[in-house]
Design a protein around this motif. Structure first.
Motif, PDB file in Angstrom:
ATOM      1  N   THR A 152      14.139  41.346  51.100  1.00  0.00           N
ATOM      2  CA  THR A 152      14.905  41.279  52.129  1.00  0.00           C
ATOM      3  C   THR A 152      15.871  39.996  51.998  1.00  0.00           C
ATOM      4  O   THR A 152      16.769  40.220  52.492  1.00  0.00           O
ATOM      5  CB  THR A 152      13.937  41.328  53.439  1.00  0.00           C
ATOM      6  N   PHE A 153      15.258  38.887  51.668  1.00  0.00           N
ATOM      7  CA  PHE A 153      15.833  37.644  51.758  1.00  0.00           C
ATOM      8  C   PHE A 153      17.043  37.987  50.708  1.00  0.00           C
ATOM      9  O   PHE A 153      18.255  37.623  50.944  1.00  0.00           O
ATOM     10  CB  PHE A 153      15.179  36.542  51.298  1.00  0.00           C
ATOM     11  N   PHE A 154      16.840  38.189  49.517  1.00  0.00           N
ATOM     12  CA  PHE A 154      17.720  38.486  48.509  1.00  0.00           C
ATOM     13  C   PHE A 154      18.927  39.680  48.620  1.00  0.00           C
ATOM     14  O   PHE A 154      19.960  39.339  48.654  1.00  0.00           O
ATOM     15  CB  PHE A 154      17.152  38.716  47.112  1.00  0.00           C
ATOM     16  N   ILE A 155      18.428  40.639  49.425  1.00  0.00           N
ATOM     17  CA  ILE A 155      19.290  41.684  49.936  1.00  0.00           C
ATOM     18  C   ILE A 155      20.322  41.281  51.169  1.00  0.00           C
ATOM     19  O   ILE A 155      21.484  41.394  51.049  1.00  0.00           O
ATOM     20  CB  ILE A 155      18.396  42.817  50.357  1.00  0.00           C
ATOM     21  N   LEU A 156      19.613  40.744  52.042  1.00  0.00           N
ATOM     22  CA  LEU A 156      20.487  39.934  52.983  1.00  0.00           C
ATOM     23  C   LEU A 156      21.560  39.008  52.424  1.00  0.00           C
ATOM     24  O   LEU A 156      22.766  38.953  52.960  1.00  0.00           O
ATOM     25  CB  LEU A 156      19.609  39.246  53.963  1.00  0.00           C
ATOM     26  N   ALA A 157      21.127  38.059  51.494  1.00  0.00           N
ATOM     27  CA  ALA A 157      22.041  36.819  50.671  1.00  0.00           C
ATOM     28  C   ALA A 157      22.952  37.483  50.100  1.00  0.00           C
ATOM     29  O   ALA A 157      23.983  37.197  49.887  1.00  0.00           O
ATOM     30  CB  ALA A 157      21.027  35.976  50.039  1.00  0.00           C
ATOM     31  N   LYS A 159      24.012  41.186  49.823  1.00  0.00           N
ATOM     32  CA  LYS A 159      24.250  42.452  49.844  1.00  0.00           C
ATOM     33  C   LYS A 159      25.735  42.950  49.405  1.00  0.00           C
ATOM     34  O   LYS A 159      25.949  44.257  49.109  1.00  0.00           O
ATOM     35  CB  LYS A 159      24.078  42.940  51.363  1.00  0.00           C
ATOM     36  N   ASP A 160      26.993  42.067  49.546  1.00  0.00           N
ATOM     37  CA  ASP A 160      28.069  42.398  49.278  1.00  0.00           C
ATOM     38  C   ASP A 160      28.069  42.727  47.844  1.00  0.00           C
ATOM     39  O   ASP A 160      28.818  43.545  47.329  1.00  0.00           O
ATOM     40  CB  ASP A 160      29.192  41.388  49.378  1.00  0.00           C
ATOM     41  N   GLU A 161      27.316  41.895  46.831  1.00  0.00           N
ATOM     42  CA  GLU A 161      27.350  41.894  45.503  1.00  0.00           C
ATOM     43  C   GLU A 161      26.696  43.240  45.050  1.00  0.00           C
ATOM     44  O   GLU A 161      26.980  43.912  44.272  1.00  0.00           O
ATOM     45  CB  GLU A 161      26.977  40.697  44.881  1.00  0.00           C
ATOM     46  N   ILE A 162      25.613  43.420  45.997  1.00  0.00           N
ATOM     47  CA  ILE A 162      24.661  44.429  45.457  1.00  0.00           C
ATOM     48  C   ILE A 162      25.517  45.694  45.625  1.00  0.00           C
ATOM     49  O   ILE A 162      25.627  46.679  44.829  1.00  0.00           O
ATOM     50  CB  ILE A 162      23.500  44.805  46.219  1.00  0.00           C
ATOM     51  N   LYS A 163      26.479  45.783  46.862  1.00  0.00           N
ATOM     52  CA  LYS A 163      27.100  47.153  47.038  1.00  0.00           C
ATOM     53  C   LYS A 163      28.157  47.352  45.756  1.00  0.00           C
ATOM     54  O   LYS A 163      28.214  48.367  45.558  1.00  0.00           O
ATOM     55  CB  LYS A 163      27.999  46.845  48.327  1.00  0.00           C
ATOM     56  N   GLU A 164      28.610  46.243  45.397  1.00  0.00           N
ATOM     57  CA  GLU A 164      29.862  46.235  44.327  1.00  0.00           C
ATOM     58  C   GLU A 164      29.184  46.870  42.968  1.00  0.00           C
ATOM     59  O   GLU A 164      29.882  47.675  42.347  1.00  0.00           O
ATOM     60  CB  GLU A 164      30.517  44.850  44.089  1.00  0.00           C
ATOM     61  N   VAL A 165      28.092  46.464  42.761  1.00  0.00           N
ATOM     62  CA  VAL A 165      27.233  46.740  41.644  1.00  0.00           C
ATOM     63  C   VAL A 165      26.964  48.393  41.799  1.00  0.00           C
ATOM     64  O   VAL A 165      27.176  49.057  40.728  1.00  0.00           O
ATOM     65  CB  VAL A 165      26.125  46.142  41.286  1.00  0.00           C
ATOM     66  N   VAL A 166      26.498  48.753  42.821  1.00  0.00           N
ATOM     67  CA  VAL A 166      26.189  50.181  43.029  1.00  0.00           C
ATOM     68  C   VAL A 166      27.465  50.959  42.952  1.00  0.00           C
ATOM     69  O   VAL A 166      27.301  52.075  42.260  1.00  0.00           O
ATOM     70  CB  VAL A 166      25.466  50.284  44.400  1.00  0.00           C
ATOM     71  N   LYS A 167      28.456  50.763  43.536  1.00  0.00           N
ATOM     72  CA  LYS A 167      29.675  51.216  43.346  1.00  0.00           C
ATOM     73  C   LYS A 167      30.281  51.401  41.753  1.00  0.00           C
ATOM     74  O   LYS A 167      30.627  52.533  41.772  1.00  0.00           O
ATOM     75  CB  LYS A 167      30.726  50.532  44.212  1.00  0.00           C
ATOM     76  N   LYS A 168      29.885  50.446  41.145  1.00  0.00           N
ATOM     77  CA  LYS A 168      30.238  50.668  39.775  1.00  0.00           C
ATOM     78  C   LYS A 168      29.397  51.641  39.083  1.00  0.00           C
ATOM     79  O   LYS A 168      29.843  52.390  38.041  1.00  0.00           O
ATOM     80  CB  LYS A 168      30.369  49.182  39.054  1.00  0.00           C
TER      81      LYS A 168
END
Length: 319
Positions: A152-157, A159-168
């Motif tokens: 959860t710590f890494f997801i909160l920190a 989350k914007d980068e994770i969203k971009e990777v998932v979109k790609k």
């Protein structure tokens, strides 16, 4: 059968298989997932607020996780201390009656199945293997909680980068469907929180009317347990009902039974109504999705059942 209908049928099959595999993996190989979802749901508003004040995202995420854990620890200590005090008082003040009840139960069992020593039987049950299994489960639970907090710590920190990777990675159509599932999941969690609050308030009021000691603490415990299917509040209600039968408060015991049944009826009706209103589903369909979800998937079926059903309804209703 036209092409559109065939595409919808294939998409329904794909998503059915995908959701079932997803739940299977979570239940058997990644148990911290539910904890991660809960922590993220609770921590995201706090994290957003902190990001407006602090520019370092890792610091914001760390403070968020720390605050949530502090609240959890304080809550557990408060509830446990009050619950333990209540149990100690009840047993201490009625120890003779409780002993008499256990003697009567033991005599009744002996008449049915012959001579039996409850203490020796209990010792056989509580052997090393049971203690070993309990220790393993406790260790796994603590490890899952630790991993859940770290994830959860890494997801909160990030989350914007994770969203971009998932979109790609994801195709546009799949991304749209996943976003819809996430949106539905958030609303399901909100509905469950609302139901827990309503159940807690009703139980506290009911306990207060029935003059149950420590009604607030016991009501909060019942509210937390209310989210568990089948067992839930009955874990608290049964000992209190038995206690009142022991001390011959039959009217209060009957009132507690009625209160328990009332809570279950209100919860089922409200849950079906809220889900149907929020997602434009017929109440019967939402009730069946909840029931079948719990039967098939267990605890996680409270969320997966309605989400599964809503995904199918979305696919069918699309032009």
């Amino acid at each position: 059968m036209d092409i559109l209908k065939k595409e919808k049928i294939l998409e329904i099959i794909y998503w059915c298989i995908g959701i079932i595999l997803f739940v299977f993996i979570i239940k058997n190989y990644f148990r911290p997932f539910i904890l991660i979802v809960i922590l993220f749901f609770l921590g995201n508003p706090i994290n957003k607020f902190l990001r407006e004040k602090i520019k370092y995202k890792e610091v914001c995420a760390g403070i968020t996780i720390l605050l949530i854990n502090i609240v959890v620890v304080i809550g557990i200590i408060y509830i446990w201390s009050n619950f333990y005090s209540f149990i100690s008082t009840v047993i201490g003040s009625n120890i003779n009656q409780i002993k008499e009840i256990f003697i009567e139960i033991e005599n009744g069992i002996e008449k049915i199945i012959g001579n039996i020593n409850i203490i020796d039987s209990a010792k056989k049950i509580l052997n090393f293997n049971y203690l070993k299994v309990g220790a393993i489960n406790t260790g796994e639970g603590l490890l899952s909680y630790f991993i859940g907090n770290i994830c959860t710590f890494f997801i909160l920190a990030d989350k914007d980068e994770i969203k971009e990777v998932v979109k790609k990675i994801m195709p546009d159509k799949v991304e749209k469907r996943v976003n819809r599932i996430i949106y539905n999941s958030r609303n399901i969690i909100k509905i469950q929180i609302l139901l827990v609050l309503i159940s807690t308030i009703i139980i506290i009021i009911g306990f207060k009317i029935l003059r149950v000691e420590n009604c607030v603490t016991l009501g909060i415990v019942c509210g937390i347990l209310d989210i568990l299917p089948y067992v839930g509040t009955i874990i608290v209600f049964i000992p209190i009902i038995i206690y009142n039968i022991i001390v011959k408060n039959y009217l209060i015991a009957f009132g507690l039974v009625c209160l328990y049944l009332l809570i279950q009826i209100i919860r089922e009706i409200l849950e079906a109504k809220l889900v149907s209103d929020k997602f434009n589903m017929h109440p019967l369909l939402s009730l069946l999705s909840l029931y079948i979800g719990v039967k098939v998937f267990g605890f996680i079926g409270i969320f997966i059942g309605p989400i599964f059903c809503m995904t199918l309804v979305d696919i069918i209703s699309e032009n």
